[in-house]
Scaffold this motif. Structure first.
Motif, PDB file in Angstrom:
ATOM      1  N   GLY A   1      -6.657  17.115 -15.391  1.00 16.88           N
ATOM      2  CA  GLY A   1      -6.389  16.908 -13.971  1.00 16.88           C
ATOM      3  C   GLY A   1      -7.121  15.686 -13.416  1.00 16.88           C
ATOM      4  O   GLY A   1      -6.574  14.964 -12.563  1.00 16.88           O
TER       5      GLY A   1
ATOM      6  N   GLY B   1      -0.465  19.532 -19.610  1.00 15.39           N
ATOM      7  CA  GLY B   1      -0.807  20.678 -18.774  1.00 15.39           C
ATOM      8  C   GLY B   1      -0.138  21.949 -19.257  1.00 15.39           C
ATOM      9  O   GLY B   1      -0.753  23.016 -19.331  1.00 15.39           O
TER      10      GLY B   1
ATOM     11  N   GLY C   1       0.821  14.105 -18.101  1.00 17.77           N
ATOM     12  CA  GLY C   1       0.054  15.170 -17.460  1.00 17.77           C
ATOM     13  C   GLY C   1       0.788  16.496 -17.462  1.00 17.77           C
ATOM     14  O   GLY C   1       0.212  17.546 -17.769  1.00 17.77           O
ATOM     15  N   TRP C   2       2.084  16.470 -17.131  1.00 19.31           N
ATOM     16  CA  TRP C   2       2.873  17.699 -17.151  1.00 19.31           C
ATOM     17  C   TRP C   2       2.987  18.257 -18.570  1.00 19.31           C
ATOM     18  O   TRP C   2       2.872  19.462 -18.792  1.00 19.31           O
TER      19      TRP C   2
ATOM     20  N   LEU D   1      -5.328  12.161 -13.728  1.00 15.81           N
ATOM     21  CA  LEU D   1      -4.058  11.890 -13.041  1.00 15.81           C
ATOM     22  C   LEU D   1      -4.180  10.899 -11.882  1.00 15.81           C
ATOM     23  O   LEU D   1      -3.330  10.026 -11.733  1.00 15.81           O
TER      24      LEU D   1
END
Length: 409
Positions: A307, A386, A382-383, A310
């Motif tokens: 996180g 994640g 990131g997605w 980002l």
């Protein structure tokens, strides 16, 4: 280099803390771990240079890392079995030595296809070390010291990963990728010689004939263990996330809004030093609070670190990379030692299956990350990561945390 083979090893003492053998063994595996990650991952900061020099895409340039990791993952399934017949130390020494020579050959590669071919051969050669190292430590070290020894081995991989990336990144600014890889190859040769000299011969190893039926039976036995299956999945998820981060963070940092040079990006890889301490520290904490608790804590830490990468902030990004690095090495140390303790027999095959999943995670997710990067940039990465790390957290909390113990596991 030949192992000492005994009809029975029950009465032979293990390598104990505080002895000269203990210190030499730890030095040997620090060198082995250093060489493994330095030789395999030295190309990571060179991916943008490969893309520019050979006119290939970021995803294609990542094949210089993904192909050898995939090949190594497959060969690990056989290497562990071969070591049951040929011996632990001879195979490990040959692995490090040939890998260093192949890296020197890569530095002279005239084209992209030649470079990839040599890297594939390096993946085959490197397969003779990781699973066998885990088996050697489990067999030869006193049980109360095996976790510490495994942590030091993984600390060596962290040091190698850092040195390989930093050295190649810095030399890329001063010369070319040819010189960068040549320097890593020479370091690998030095590590191979030290490893051969320092590692004591096996004393608890008992050779077994190589039998395909028995090999398949051992793999089937391990795959029937639900606990081992979940640990294999964790290796895939943690390693895939970590390698994807480091594969493409260089592309992010040399682009706006950061616009960093290659030397500055190389210095970011010094964050690997966080991993050097993580594996031993987390191993100590696991003895106090339990592996299960520490494993889901490391997954949560990696998610938090992701996180932080980002926002377009260099301090936050650096902090996020550090958190992910600490979390990864801590998680890997826990999962890998857990596999060795849970497996009741044929531990080399159990380690091979874990590392097969571990390196396939690096290969598959590393290439997939290039596709995501090209289409959605760092937000897409990131997605992707994640989702992967959330799954790793759920496995740790919902499956491993409630796992019924099996034997030493």
């Amino acid at each position: 280099m030949a192992d000492r083979r005994h009809a029975s090893s029950r009465d032979i003492p293990f390598i104990r803390r505080g002895t000269a053998e203990f210190r030499r063994t730890n030095l040997a595996f620090l060198c082995a771990g250093f060489a493994t990650f330095a030789l395999l991952y030295c190309v990571q900061p060179l991916l943008p240079a490969f893309a520019a020099a050979f006119g290939v895409s970021p995803a294609t340039s990542s094949l210089s890392l993904s192909l050898p990791t995939a090949v190594m993952a497959c060969c690990l399934l056989v290497a562990g079995a071969l070591s049951e017949t040929l011996g632990r130390k001879p195979m490990m020494v040959a692995s490090v030595l040939f890998s260093a020579v192949l890296t020197l050959g890569c530095s002279l590669a005239p084209g992209w296809e030649a470079l990839l071919t040599l890297r594939v051969l390096l993946g085959i050669a490197l397969s003779g070390l990781p699973a066998i190292a885990m088996a050697y430590i489990t067999e030869e070290m006193e049980p109360s010291a095996s976790g510490f020894a495994m942590g030091l081995y993984i600390s060596g991989t962290a040091a190698g990963g850092m040195a390989g990336r930093v050295i190649t990144g810095l030399l890329l600014d001063w010369g070319s990728w040819h010189w960068a890889m040549g320097a890593i190859g020479l370091l690998g040769l030095a590590a191979a010689v030290t490893f051969w000299w320092a590692l004591p011969p096996s004393r608890h190893f008992e050779p077994r004939p190589l039998a395909l039926g028995g090999l398949l039976a051992n793999y089937t036995l391990h795959l029937r263990d639900a606990g081992l299956r979940w640990l294999f999945l964790e290796g895939f998820l943690f390693m895939g996330s970590f390698v994807t981060l480091y594969n493409y963070i260089g592309f992010r940092l040399i682009a706006p809004p950061f616009d960093l040079g290659q030397s500055a990006v190389a210095l970011v890889f010094t964050l690997y030093i966080v991993g050097i301490g993580a594996s031993t520290l987390v191993g100590w904490l696991a003895d106090r609070y339990g592996r299960r608790t520490m494993l889901w804590s490391m997954a949560l830490l990696m998610l938090a670190g992701l996180g932080l990468t980002l926002p377009p902030s260099l301090p936050l990004t650096v902090g996020g990379i550090a958190a992910m690095t600490f979390g990864f090495f801590g998680a890997h140390s826990l999962a890998s030692s857990w596999v060795g303790r849970r497996a009741q027999s044929a531990r080399a095959q159990a380690s091979s299956l874990y590392l097969f999943a571990y390196y396939m995670g690096a290969s598959i997710m590393g290439v997939a990350g290039g596709w995501v990067w090209a289409r959605a940039g760092w937000t897409g990465i990131g997605w992707m990561l994640g989702g992967t790390l959330t799954l790793a957290l759920l496995v740790a909390v919902l499956r491993l945390a409630r796992l019924r113990p099996a034997g030493r596991g």
